[in-house]
Structure formats: structure tokens, C-alpha cells
Design a protein around this motif. Structure first.
Motif, PDB file in Angstrom:
ATOM      1  N   THR A   1      62.432  36.088  60.986  1.00  0.00           N
ATOM      2  CA  THR A   1      62.425  36.791  59.698  1.00  0.00           C
ATOM      3  C   THR A   1      60.977  37.054  59.322  1.00  0.00           C
ATOM      4  N   VAL A   2      60.761  37.589  58.126  1.00  0.00           N
ATOM      5  CA  VAL A   2      59.410  37.906  57.668  1.00  0.00           C
ATOM      6  C   VAL A   2      59.124  37.117  56.396  1.00  0.00           C
ATOM      7  N   SER A   3      57.921  36.572  56.280  1.00  0.00           N
ATOM      8  CA  SER A   3      57.551  35.813  55.082  1.00  0.00           C
ATOM      9  C   SER A   3      57.712  36.669  53.837  1.00  0.00           C
ATOM     10  N   LYS A   4      58.253  36.071  52.785  1.00  0.00           N
ATOM     11  CA  LYS A   4      58.379  36.829  51.532  1.00  0.00           C
ATOM     12  C   LYS A   4      57.144  36.694  50.663  1.00  0.00           C
ATOM     13  N   TRP A   5      56.214  35.802  51.034  1.00  0.00           N
ATOM     14  CA  TRP A   5      55.016  35.606  50.211  1.00  0.00           C
ATOM     15  C   TRP A   5      53.858  36.440  50.751  1.00  0.00           C
ATOM     16  N   VAL A   6      54.130  37.736  50.843  1.00  0.00           N
ATOM     17  CA  VAL A   6      53.081  38.705  51.147  1.00  0.00           C
ATOM     18  C   VAL A   6      53.014  39.657  49.967  1.00  0.00           C
ATOM     19  N   GLY A   7      51.910  40.363  49.825  1.00  0.00           N
ATOM     20  CA  GLY A   7      51.802  41.288  48.712  1.00  0.00           C
ATOM     21  C   GLY A   7      51.634  40.605  47.373  1.00  0.00           C
ATOM     22  N   LEU A   8      50.974  39.430  47.361  1.00  0.00           N
ATOM     23  CA  LEU A   8      50.696  38.757  46.098  1.00  0.00           C
ATOM     24  C   LEU A   8      49.459  39.360  45.444  1.00  0.00           C
ATOM     25  N   LEU A   9      49.370  39.209  44.133  1.00  0.00           N
ATOM     26  CA  LEU A   9      48.139  39.590  43.453  1.00  0.00           C
ATOM     27  C   LEU A   9      46.993  38.739  43.992  1.00  0.00           C
ATOM     28  N   PRO A  10      45.759  39.243  43.945  1.00  0.00           N
ATOM     29  CA  PRO A  10      44.617  38.419  44.352  1.00  0.00           C
ATOM     30  C   PRO A  10      44.593  37.116  43.564  1.00  0.00           C
ATOM     31  N   GLU A  11      44.073  36.072  44.177  1.00  0.00           N
ATOM     32  CA  GLU A  11      44.109  34.736  43.573  1.00  0.00           C
ATOM     33  C   GLU A  11      43.480  34.711  42.183  1.00  0.00           C
ATOM     34  N   GLU A  12      42.372  35.427  41.996  1.00  0.00           N
ATOM     35  CA  GLU A  12      41.705  35.432  40.694  1.00  0.00           C
ATOM     36  C   GLU A  12      42.624  35.986  39.606  1.00  0.00           C
ATOM     37  N   GLN A  13      43.361  37.044  39.918  1.00  0.00           N
ATOM     38  CA  GLN A  13      44.269  37.627  38.934  1.00  0.00           C
ATOM     39  C   GLN A  13      45.447  36.706  38.663  1.00  0.00           C
ATOM     40  N   ARG A  14      45.955  36.036  39.717  1.00  0.00           N
ATOM     41  CA  ARG A  14      47.069  35.108  39.504  1.00  0.00           C
ATOM     42  C   ARG A  14      46.629  33.910  38.668  1.00  0.00           C
ATOM     43  N   THR A  15      45.391  33.456  38.893  1.00  0.00           N
ATOM     44  CA  THR A  15      44.865  32.349  38.086  1.00  0.00           C
ATOM     45  C   THR A  15      44.757  32.762  36.624  1.00  0.00           C
ATOM     46  N   ALA A  16      44.245  33.960  36.390  1.00  0.00           N
ATOM     47  CA  ALA A  16      44.119  34.453  35.014  1.00  0.00           C
ATOM     48  C   ALA A  16      45.493  34.566  34.357  1.00  0.00           C
ATOM     49  N   MET A  17      46.479  35.099  35.105  1.00  0.00           N
ATOM     50  CA  MET A  17      47.831  35.238  34.572  1.00  0.00           C
ATOM     51  C   MET A  17      48.419  33.874  34.234  1.00  0.00           C
ATOM     52  N   ARG A  18      48.211  32.907  35.117  1.00  0.00           N
ATOM     53  CA  ARG A  18      48.726  31.548  34.886  1.00  0.00           C
ATOM     54  C   ARG A  18      48.179  30.955  33.595  1.00  0.00           C
ATOM     55  N   GLU A  19      46.868  31.094  33.363  1.00  0.00           N
ATOM     56  CA  GLU A  19      46.267  30.510  32.176  1.00  0.00           C
ATOM     57  C   GLU A  19      46.708  31.239  30.911  1.00  0.00           C
ATOM     58  N   VAL A  20      46.894  32.545  31.002  1.00  0.00           N
ATOM     59  CA  VAL A  20      47.376  33.300  29.842  1.00  0.00           C
ATOM     60  C   VAL A  20      48.795  32.873  29.483  1.00  0.00           C
ATOM     61  N   ILE A  21      49.662  32.697  30.476  1.00  0.00           N
ATOM     62  CA  ILE A  21      51.047  32.268  30.222  1.00  0.00           C
ATOM     63  C   ILE A  21      51.050  30.897  29.540  1.00  0.00           C
ATOM     64  N   ARG A  22      50.235  29.983  30.029  1.00  0.00           N
ATOM     65  CA  ARG A  22      50.164  28.652  29.418  1.00  0.00           C
ATOM     66  C   ARG A  22      49.690  28.745  27.972  1.00  0.00           C
TER      67      ARG A  22
END
Length: 455
Positions: A134-155
């Protein structure tokens, strides 16, 4: 819970020692399910079972990573990151909840739901991808910096709206079922004709304990009133995200729907999320998922051919002559403020950040900025002390500093007047007003420079 994990042939990836360990992990989870069905809160049984599961999982991860490295598996880094997220964030967070609640049935159910769901999904997709099944589904993620920013905003938004101090359980939430969930699906259009799909997953008790109580309710059951209030609360939640991320061009709410769990997981299978977080709020679990693949698309340059080579080179050189961006250093101990300000200013300025006074001095030494935006109130070393250090060094003494602060009272201003700050900006200002003030400051500096050159 009335659950059992049934081993199917499709779980096999064709590597004997990996398949054997997967079956063992399934077996351990089934023992935990069997113990929970007896309705006896036997902490010792759960402790031993969870300890056994963890030991096998950690050993399995290590052996599987050695195997992937030995075969040159191209998805090795992503796969190891998923392992790291599970062993360093998901498991410790779930264990912490068990301890804090004295192994309550609810926390045990959380543990088993998240771990069983993760184990099934990971085995069917990521592990089978190792051997090309099969193919990994964890491809095409936002860059780590953007995901970190999103995580902190959600919190931060969970705290702002509900007063809840949430902790991240997983940064790669794969749709694992936790408790009884409400799955709210929003589709926004952008001015460019793209779409954002946002799914907010609420554990029922989270809504009862927050939205329900805000409305003065005294019930342990979900009802139509709480559900409708949740819809509007969720839309406000997304609108606040737009404020923190100006680049999120969410123009219009096109569609909203409530999904069943099967529809929710079907959405995950159809479209892989670019950001997917699971958090424990202390009042219940919450997940935030974004599907917006267009965010990953970057326009590439025109292909150079013999016919257009000279024209493309001239255009490239012309673009490279564009005026260099001014450099701004933002000093603030809040991750949320740093990421928000960076998003606000990055289009027009070269923005670097520092979380403390000490790191600010180091940053200034390595790369002198045109302006420092300095938080007034920081632990250990406050804004005045940082400005004193800047003014005491000859190489830094003339760098303009504007205080970005929640305090603009006369006493605070008097304390730093002798250090010659370039101004003050209140954090309470709207983001566009903060940006406008900074633009105006640089326009004024440029105007003075041009006047001096004419003289």
C-alpha cells in the motif's frame, strides 16, 4: 466495551518477525478489552497489561526501524517520525491521564480506543507500505513549522474559548475512535476557487462540560440545543484561526454537516489531511483536521528552452534586483504570538524570532536586524533588561526597538524612556493595525534617509 481485534490475513506484510509481533500486540490489546468487559476496575490488571503492551510496542518499533533501514525503505524517515510521535507523545499522554484519574474506566477506554485504532490503521497502511502493499497516508503534510504554529494556535483557542489547558496527544491523528464523538465537517471556499475541509471532533462530554454549562444547562446528555450552539461555537473557532493565519484565505462557508464515524473515516480514506491533531483538554478529547492539498502546491518557474532562454534569464535577473526585505527580530516568550506575528509580517519583511532575551542577543549578534519588536513582560529577563543589554553594546546600540506589549501605562513607559525605544505597540491592536504601524515606521525611516541624501 464489547470489542475485540480480529486478525485478518490482510494485516500480514510478508516479513515474518514483524507479522509475529503485530499478532502479539493484537493479542495484548484483546486481553485489555476482555478485562474491561468484566466491569471491575482492577488497576493492577490494567497496569500490567499496559506495561506489557508498551514493552512489546517499543521493541517492535526498534526492530522494524532496523529492518526499514537495512532495506533502504524510502519512507523510513516518515515512518520513524510516526513511531516517535506515538512513543514520545501519545503513550506518555495516555499514561498520564490514567495516573491522574486512578485508572478510571473512561481513561482506560481512552487508552484502548486510541491505541487499538492507531495499531490497526498503522498496520494496514504504514507497515504494509514497507513492502509495497500500500502507500503511506502521511504524505503531503504541511511543513513542520506551519503544523507547529497551527498546533499552538489550536491550544490557545481552546484556552481562550473554554478556559481549557489542552495537551497534544498526537500530531498525526489518524481517525482513532475515542469515547462517544461528534464529527462536525466544514467546507470553506477561497477567493482563488480552492477549498478547505475542516473536521472538528468533539468527545460528547467535552461539549456537555463546556458549551452545555455556558448555556446554564445541567445535563449529562447531548441535546439539540447544545448541538446547535456547538455549530456556531465551532464556526467562531475557525474564524479565530483565520485571524491568526492571514494566509488562510477562508472566504465563504459553503457547506456544513455532521458525520457518522464511518463517514468521518471514509473522508480520511478519500483525502489525506495536511494537518491532523488530537488533544486532551482535561474535559474530554478534541481533534482538529484540515484537508487542503492546494496549500502544498507551489508554482514552478517556466521551463527554459532554446527559444525562451534569453528572455527567461533577463526576467530572472530583473526579479533578483527587487529591493531586499527589511529584517525584523521578534522577541516574545509566547509561541502563539511569535507564529502569529511571523505570519502577519513575512510577506513584506524578513522575520526571525527569539523566545527569550538571551536568544535575542545571540540572534542580533549573528544577524543585525533593522528593527526589534520586543515583548515587555517576559520571565527571567524582561523587556527593559533586554533593551539595556542592546544599548550597552556598541555594535547594537543604534538598533531601533519597539515594545510589543500588553502594557502601555505611563509608569511602564517612564521606566524605559531613558533607553530610547522607537515606540510602543499594544498587543490588543488588531493584526492589520499592528502591521500598518510597522509599515508606517519604516516609511518614516526611509523618508528621513532620502531627505538626508538630498541635503
Amino acid at each position: 466495551m464489547g470489542n475485540q481485534l480480529v486478525w485478518h490475513e490482510r494485516f500480514n506484510i510478508g516479513v515474518e518477525f514483524i507479522d509475529r509481533e503485530h499478532r502479539k500486540l493484537f493479542s495484548i490489546m484483546n486481553r485489555l478489552f476482555a478485562a474491561s468487559e468484566k466491569k471491575e476496575n482492577n488497576r493492577w490488571v490494567y497496569e500490567e497489561g499496559i506495561k506489557y503492551f508498551k514493552e512489546h510496542a517499543m521493541r517492535h518499533f526498534a526492530e522494524e526501524e532496523v529492518y526499514m533501514a537495512s532495506t533502504g525503505y524510502p519512507g523510513f524517515d516518515t515512518h520513524r517520525r510516526l513511531h516517535d510521535n506515538f512513543r514520545r507523545k501519545t503513550l506518555p499522554a495516555l499514561e498520564r491521564e490514567l495516573e491522574l484519574t486512578n485508572y478510571s474506566q473512561e481513561s482506560v477506554n481512552h487508552f484502548m480506543g486510541v491505541c487499538a485504532g492507531w495499531l490497526i490503521a498503522h498496520t494496514l497502511t504504514e507497515d504494509r507500505a514497507i513492502t509495497g502493499k500500500t502507500v503511506s497516508k502521511w504524505v503531503g503534510l504541511l511543513p513542520e513549522e506551519q503544523r507547529t504554529a497551527m498546533r499552538e494556535v489550536i491550544r490557545q483557542l481552546l484556552y481562550d474559548l473554554f478556559g481549557l489547558k489542552a495537551q497534544v496527544i498526537s500530531e498525526h491523528y489518524g481517525g482513532e475512535k475515542f469515547g462517544k464523538g461528534i464529527y462536525y465537517h466544514l467546507v470553506y471556499s477561497t477567493k482563488q476557487g480552492e477549498e478547505w475541509e475542516i473536521i472538528l471532533v468533539f468527545e460528547e462530554k467535552l461539549l456537555i462540560n463546556t458549551v452545555g454549562r455556558m448555556m446554564g444547562g445541567n445535563t449529562d446528555e447531548m441535546d439539540a440545543i447544545i448541538m446547535n450552539a456547538t455549530r456556531y461555537t465551532a464556526q467562531q473557532f475557525v474564524n479565530r484561526i483565520k485571524e491568526h493565519f492571514p494566509a488562510a484565505d477562508l472566504d465563504e462557508l459553503k457547506e456544513e454537516s455532521l458525520l457518522t464515524y464511518a463517514q468521518f473515516t471514509g473522508t480520511f480514506e478519500r483525502e489525506h489531511p495536511q494537518c491532523s491533531l488530537l488533544l486532551d483538554t482535561g474535559e474530554g478529547y478534541f481533534a482538529f483536521c484540515v484537508i487542503a492539498p492546494h496549500l502544498l502546491h507551489e508554482e514552478l518557474g517556466t521551463t527554459i528552452t532554446a527559444e525562451n532562454a534569453m528572455a527567461e534569464i533577463k526576467e530572472y535577473l530583473k526579479k533578483s534586483e527587487v529591493k531586499k526585505k527589511r529584517k525584523i527580530l521578534l522577541v516574545d516568550d509566547s509561541d502563539v504570538v511569535r507564529q502569529m506575528m511571523k505570519g502577519l509580517l513575512a510577506d513584506d519583511y524578513e522575520v526571525s524570532t527569539a523566545p527569550s532575551g538571551v536568544s535575542a542577543i545571540r540572534s542580533i549578534t549573528l544577524d543585525k536586524p533593522d528593527l526589534v519588536l520586543l515583548d515587555y513582560e517576559m520571565p527571567v529577563c524582561d523587556g527593559r533588561q533586554v533593551l539595556e543589554m542592546i544599548r550597552s553594546e556598541r555594535e547594537m546600540a543604534n538598533i531601533p526597538v519597539i515594545f510589543l506589549t500588553g502594557r502601555v501605562d505611563k509608569e511602564s513607559i517612564k521606566k524605559v524612556l531613558d533607553l530610547n525605544p522607537a515606540g510602543y505597540l499594544a498587543k490588543a491592536l488588531k493584526p492589520e493595525d499592528i502591521k500598518k504601524n510597522i509599515d508606517t515606521y519604516f516609511d518614516m525611516v526611509e523618508g528621513k534617509a532620502q531627505g538626508a541624501n538630498r541635503v
